[in-house]
Design a protein around this motif. Structure first.
Motif, short mmCIF file in Angstrom:
data_model
loop_
_atom_site.label_atom_id
_atom_site.label_comp_id
_atom_site.label_asym_id
_atom_site.label_seq_id
_atom_site.Cartn_x
_atom_site.Cartn_y
_atom_site.Cartn_z
N UNK A 3 0.81 -1.26 0.02
CA UNK A 3 0.11 -0.09 0.18
C UNK A 3 0.87 1.11 0.06
N UNK A 4 0.75 2.12 -1.07
CA UNK A 4 1.64 3.17 -1.08
C UNK A 4 0.86 4.48 -1.53
N UNK A 5 1.08 5.49 -0.67
CA UNK A 5 0.25 6.80 -0.77
C UNK A 5 1.27 7.73 -2.00
N UNK A 212 -1.02 -4.57 10.64
CA UNK A 212 0.53 -4.40 10.38
C UNK A 212 0.74 -2.96 10.28
N UNK A 213 0.13 -2.11 9.87
CA UNK A 213 0.29 -0.78 9.89
C UNK A 213 -0.98 -0.10 9.38
N UNK A 214 -1.11 1.26 9.77
CA UNK A 214 -2.13 2.29 9.60
C UNK A 214 -1.27 3.64 9.09
N UNK A 215 -1.91 4.15 7.75
CA UNK A 215 -1.45 5.42 7.53
C UNK A 215 -2.88 6.33 7.62
N UNK A 252 1.30 5.75 10.61
CA UNK A 252 2.40 6.68 9.94
C UNK A 252 1.16 8.01 9.52
N UNK A 253 1.56 8.97 8.90
CA UNK A 253 0.79 10.12 8.19
C UNK A 253 1.21 10.25 6.91
N UNK A 254 0.19 10.20 5.86
CA UNK A 254 0.38 10.11 4.54
C UNK A 254 0.96 11.76 4.26
N UNK A 255 2.02 11.96 3.37
CA UNK A 255 2.19 13.37 2.95
C UNK A 255 1.24 13.66 1.99
N UNK A 256 0.75 15.14 1.87
CA UNK A 256 -0.18 15.59 1.08
C UNK A 256 -0.09 15.54 -0.42
N UNK A 257 1.34 15.69 -0.67
CA UNK A 257 1.74 16.06 -2.19
C UNK A 257 3.07 15.18 -2.65
N UNK A 258 3.31 14.24 -1.77
CA UNK A 258 4.52 13.37 -2.28
C UNK A 258 4.20 12.17 -1.69
N UNK A 259 5.22 11.14 -2.33
CA UNK A 259 5.16 9.69 -1.79
C UNK A 259 5.38 9.76 -0.50
N UNK A 260 4.66 8.73 0.33
CA UNK A 260 5.20 8.45 1.61
C UNK A 260 5.52 7.02 1.75
N UNK A 261 5.86 6.51 2.91
CA UNK A 261 6.40 5.15 3.10
C UNK A 261 5.45 3.98 2.61
N UNK A 262 6.35 3.03 2.11
CA UNK A 262 5.51 2.06 1.21
C UNK A 262 5.29 1.01 2.67
N UNK A 263 3.94 0.53 2.74
CA UNK A 263 3.44 -0.18 3.67
C UNK A 263 3.41 -1.60 2.97
N UNK A 264 3.77 -2.63 3.77
CA UNK A 264 3.80 -3.80 3.12
C UNK A 264 3.57 -5.14 4.13
#
Length: 265
Positions: A3-5, A212-215, A252-264
């Motif tokens: 999952x990638x924002x 496993x993870x929440x963004x 984690x907190x997703x970034x508004x206008x750039x790529x965030x951490x990849x959740x796996x």
């Protein structure tokens, strides 16, 4: 499951989800160039996406859809009412109607090796949905743009492994901010956006040992801060009736206008 924002906020939204051999985009609310750049950071390409799952027709979710549809011919999955709303949105340009695959809430469908489960959410759009994506016993959910939640949504998210969930605004910042009254009412209403507090309360109802993870996503630029959303959600979980604390799982907190951490997972 991944999952990638790529971007998540009031100015544009695009999320990638998938497994080893099949990936999809959820929404395309940023430019085609930014989508491609974001995917490239983790070794993916827009041309390899098996489809675009549309949550609803607001421009921050479909702004780049026309470009990638015309450039790559990627299949588009949307409810009938959302499809019609997109086709009537002049700013996205002409989209070949044959690219659309009409879906319905609570009727799962398959894209590649992914099972996609759309479900209804409460938002001021034609027929908005959120998605849970499953493959090989793992699951990921993308749930934003909902004014509130209920037992139906809680049930849809039972057993989820990865989740991007809306934490749009801080209630106090919204109430005391500069937005006109009607807009404050829209955002805080039943068909608006989920607050930090309600986000934390929803998480408290669905957390389990295998999360496993929440963004946190779709944060308002004017009515929230990443740090505030993060701390408020953790506090709501810790103060709730669930057996978990805010520190018990990766948040984690997703970034508004750039790529965030990849959740796996």
């Amino acid at each position: 499951m991944e999952l990638l924002s790529i971007a998540s906020g009031s100015s544009g939204n695009c999320i990638m989800a998938g497994s080893a051999n099949s990936h999809v985009l959820i929404d395309a609310g940023i430019s085609g160039r930014k989508i491609e750049q974001g995917l490239n950071e983790y070794g993916h390409k827009t041309s390899e996406m098996k489809g675009v799952l549309i949550t609803h027709e607001h421009i921050d979710h479909i702004g780049g859809l026309g470009v990638i549809a015309r450039r790559y011919g990627v299949p588009i999955y949307a409810t009938e009412n959302t499809k019609q709303a997109i086709l009537n949105t002049k700013s996205v340009g002409k989209i070949d109607e044959s690219l659309f695959h009409v879906i319905a809430p609570d009727e799962p469908f398959t894209v590649g090796e992914l099972e996609i489960a759309p479900f209804s959410i409460s938002h001021d759009a034609a027929d908005p949905v959120a998605y849970v994506i499953r493959s090989r016993g793992k699951s990921a959910g993308v749930v934003t743009d909902l004014g509130n939640y209920n037992s139906y949504i809680v049930e849809k998210l039972r057993g989820i492994h990865l989740l991007l969930l809306e934490a749009n605004h801080d209630i106090h910042m919204l109430q005391t901010g500069s937005y006109p009254y009607y807009l404050k009412q829209r955002i805080s209403g039943e068909r608006g956006h989920l607050s930090n507090e309600r986000c934390g309360q929803l998480l408290a109802e669905i957390l389990h040992d295998d999360v496993h993870a929440v963004m946190l996503g779709h944060l308002s630029k004017e009515n929230n801060y990443p740090e505030l959303a993060y701390e408020t959600v953790k506090l709501e979980i810790s103060m709730g009736l669930c057996p978990y604390k805010g520190e018990d799982f990766p948040l984690y907190v997703a970034k508004r206008s750039s790529v965030s951490k990849l959740l796996e997972v």
